[in-house]
Design a protein around this motif. Structure first.
Motif, short mmCIF file in Angstrom:
data_model
loop_
_atom_site.label_atom_id
_atom_site.label_comp_id
_atom_site.label_asym_id
_atom_site.label_seq_id
_atom_site.Cartn_x
_atom_site.Cartn_y
_atom_site.Cartn_z
N VAL A 1 -4.69 -33.12 74.51
CA VAL A 1 -3.42 -32.38 74.58
C VAL A 1 -2.26 -33.35 74.43
O VAL A 1 -2.06 -34.23 75.27
N HIS A 2 -1.52 -33.21 73.35
CA HIS A 2 -0.34 -34.03 73.09
C HIS A 2 0.90 -33.31 73.60
O HIS A 2 0.93 -32.08 73.65
N GLY A 3 1.93 -34.08 73.94
CA GLY A 3 3.22 -33.49 74.31
C GLY A 3 4.26 -33.89 73.28
O GLY A 3 4.41 -35.07 72.97
N TYR A 4 4.95 -32.89 72.75
CA TYR A 4 6.00 -33.17 71.76
C TYR A 4 7.32 -32.58 72.23
O TYR A 4 7.35 -31.61 73.00
N ARG B 1 13.24 -28.63 73.08
CA ARG B 1 12.22 -28.04 73.94
C ARG B 1 10.95 -28.88 73.90
O ARG B 1 10.68 -29.58 72.94
N THR B 2 10.20 -28.79 74.98
CA THR B 2 8.94 -29.50 75.09
C THR B 2 7.82 -28.56 74.67
O THR B 2 7.80 -27.41 75.08
N VAL B 3 6.90 -29.05 73.85
CA VAL B 3 5.76 -28.23 73.43
C VAL B 3 4.49 -29.03 73.70
O VAL B 3 4.37 -30.18 73.27
N TYR B 4 3.57 -28.44 74.43
CA TYR B 4 2.27 -29.07 74.62
C TYR B 4 1.34 -28.57 73.54
O TYR B 4 1.35 -27.38 73.20
N PHE B 5 0.56 -29.49 73.00
CA PHE B 5 -0.17 -29.20 71.77
C PHE B 5 -1.62 -29.64 71.91
O PHE B 5 -1.94 -30.81 71.74
N TYR C 1 -0.55 -19.60 62.55
CA TYR C 1 -0.51 -20.45 61.35
C TYR C 1 -1.60 -21.51 61.36
O TYR C 1 -2.23 -21.77 62.38
N PRO D 1 5.75 -21.33 69.52
CA PRO D 1 6.58 -20.97 70.68
C PRO D 1 7.60 -19.92 70.26
O PRO D 1 8.08 -19.94 69.13
N LEU E 1 1.00 -21.86 71.64
CA LEU E 1 1.84 -22.98 72.07
C LEU E 1 3.00 -22.50 72.94
O LEU E 1 3.67 -23.31 73.58
N ARG F 1 -5.26 -30.34 70.68
CA ARG F 1 -5.79 -30.65 69.34
C ARG F 1 -7.31 -30.80 69.43
O ARG F 1 -7.80 -31.62 70.19
N ARG G 1 9.08 -34.75 67.86
CA ARG G 1 8.80 -36.18 68.06
C ARG G 1 7.86 -36.30 69.25
O ARG G 1 7.78 -35.40 70.08
N GLN H 1 4.84 -37.23 74.89
CA GLN H 1 3.84 -37.66 75.86
C GLN H 1 2.51 -37.87 75.14
O GLN H 1 1.94 -36.92 74.60
#
Lengths: 321, 242
Positions: B62-65, B74-78, B194, B211, B19, B80, A218, A221
């Motif tokens: 850079v999105h944060g999910y 967990r936090t993943v920075y993505f 992937y 990750p 990631l 794009r 989800r 940020q």
């Protein structure tokens, strides 16, 4: 998708213009018509088409380079649309000249049919610009080309009925053909909306990020603090909030009212007022329908911003039934 | 020509983004902006840059999910950006020939002198890789720093995209994904690299590395203290818990 008024106006106005060219070609094939009627119908159709084409260049960053859009017809439906749109002027203008100088009927019929074929091809190309986009499930639907063609034909028939009435010419079976086309268009639109509601998109935030491997992602940020191009172009929500009410209005004005008035126009006493009101109602209804076509469409890129999955649909080439 | 290259490009230059390592520091996005503001795609326009609502064209976001993975999450920075797809839909929809994919290295570019700004390519791209420049009236996108990676004036070690040069954690790798022996291809093989939205059929060149799975050692802190902690720590915990 954020509706661009220039594109809504272009697709409805030029759709009506090409529809009228198509119907006119069949009328010319069907019977000998007064030159004044054919020339007036051609003028109305080409005016609608031309206003639409000019309006479509308003949303371009560089309208002065629009001619370049004619070059990539091998791969691009937008380019094919441009080529077909310009090509249609040839036989249409020649048809006008042939009718004006009283050319032999065979010549007139040949030019009329060429005009009709190119008019239909142009509308088909327009529809494929949208239907070929996999990113927007609401458009990547085999019903979209059918709808554009049917709605174009419907607009053309209503305009033709109006012009016949204005010239006090008999309509013969035209009102009943119109009734059949309006019913078909309404039926396809209903099936389209039902398909939209039923089907689920294969794309999600999980597939967009690949994080479905870990669990359910989800948005935590956002990537930026202000609206950017993507949110301005694709992040349109207003249409969906009022969608059901707007759909009912579109159905009433685009299909319901024109259907009743087309039937009424079969009575000579009511022909002109009924045909006039039908054109006005359909114009309003179709602009609304086209606005919804954009406003309700969801683009996959909004998944990255926490948007809902694109409105689902079946893919264009693979499904039947 | 907006037809895609008939034969597969000789090279498939692209990025592999890990990631697991990315910390979301935005060094890649800002260095991208810096290099490209003076490069081939210049200007990378900003609107109201110093005002209340700064907005502008960026090639990399850079999105944060947060991922609910059944544990504590967990936090993943993505990051794009353009994936330089083999089957790039943004190229084939272009009516003018402004959008193209290079046969030599597979880089997808916009010829800004031909672009009419119809935005259809941005509609065709599933990933939001293209952003319209309202001032220039043309579409802009990641160039894979084509003016940096081939720049003979730079030291060979600097001939890589600005985002790769800038990444402080080494989360971004650049290379030829068409060569199975290349470092980036090896990374993809070894780490399960992937494609994004494979269902869209775009065949992206850029790959993402997931990750890593958490080991038992990374169990929640409370149980680590109680069950596996040092005897002295357990005693302190007991004393202070009274």
């Amino acid at each position: 998708m954020t509706p661009a008024f220039s594109i809504i106006f272009f697709t409805t106005a030029s759709g009506a213009g090409y529809g009228l060219l198509f119907v006119l070609s069949l009328l010319v094939f069907d019977r000998a018509l007064p030159a004044a009627f054919v020339l007036t119908a051609l003028a109305v159709a080409l005016t609608l088409v031309s206003i639409g084409l000019v309006s479509s260049t308003f949303h371009l960053g560089h309208p002065e380079r629009a001619w370049r859009a004619l070059t990539q017809w091998r791969s691009s439906w937008l380019s094919r649309e441009g080529v077909a749109a310009l090509a249609c002027y040839g036989p249409a203008l020649a048809l006008g000249a042939a009718v004006a100088v009283g050319a032999p009927r065979e010549t007139v019929i040949a030019l009329a049919l060429a005009t009709g074929v190119l008019a239909a091809a142009t509308v088909y190309c327009t529809s494929m610009i949208y239907a070929s986009l996999k990113t927007i499930a609401a458009w990547h639907d085999r019903r979209v080309p059918a709808l554009y063609l049917l709605l174009g034909a419907m607009s053309g028939l209503l305009l033709a009925r109006f012009l016949l009435a204005a010239f006090a010419l008999p309509a013969h079976g035209l009102p009943w053909v119109t009734v059949a086309i309006v019913l078909s268009a309404a039926q396809v639109k209903r099936a389209y909306w039902r398909a939209q509601a039923e089907h689920r998109s294969a794309s999600s935030l999980g597939t967009a990020t690949g994080l479905d491997r870990l669990g359910r992602p989800r948005v935590l940020q956002p990537a930026h603090t202000e609206r950017n191009f993507l949110l301005k172009e694709f992040g349109f929500e207003v249409g969906r909030r009022h969608a059901s009410r707007l759909r009912r209005l579109a159905i009433a004005f685009a299909f319901g009212v024109p259907l009743a008035l087309a039937a009424l126009s079969a009575l000579p006493a009511f022909a002109l007022p009924a045909a006039t009101a039908a054109v006005v109602s359909a114009a309003f209804g179709l602009v609304l329908e086209r606005w919804l076509f954009f406003a309700e469409a969801r683009h996959t890129v909004m998944l990255y911003y926490g948007g809902a999955a694109p409105a689902p649909s079946r893919s264009v080439p693979t499904t039947g039934g | 020509m907006t037809c895609l290259p008939k034969s597969a490009p000789a090279k498939k230059l692209g990025l592999v983004i890990d990631l697991d390592i990315c910390v979301g520091c935005q060094a890649c996005t800002t260095s991208c902006k810096e290099w490209n503001a003076g490069g081939r795609a210049a200007p990378v326009t900003d609107y109201d840059a110093y005002g209340a609502t700064p907005d502008g064209v960026w090639f990399n976001r850079v999105h944060g999910y947060e991922v609910e993975d059944g544990g504590s999450g967990r936090t993943v920075y993505f990051p794009r950006s353009c994936l330089h797809c083999d089957n790039a839909p943004c190229v084939t929809v272009c009516p003018t020939g402004a959008s193209f994919k290079r046969e030599a290295d597979g880089i997808v570019l916009v010829d800004e002198d031909k672009c009419i700004g119809c935005k259809l390519c941005s509609w065709a791209c599933p990933y939001g890789a293209r952003e319209y420049d309202e001032d220039a009236g043309v579409m802009k996108k990641c160039t894979l720093c084509v003016d940096k990676i081939y720049n003979a004036n730079l030291a060979p070690a600097s001939r890589m995209p600005a985002c790769v040069s800038a990444c402080p954690t080494g989360a971004r790798s650049f290379g030829d994904l068409g060569d199975p022996a290349s470092g980036v291809s090896r990374l993809v093989r070894e780490r399960g690299g992937y494609d994004l939205m494979p269902e869209q059929g775009t065949a992206p060149v850029n790959k993402y590395l997931p990750p890593r799975a958490r080991t038992a050692e990374a169990a929640p802190l409370a149980s680590a203290v109680n069950d596996r902690g040092h005897a002295l720590l357990k005693w302190i915990d007991k004393v202070f818990s009274r």
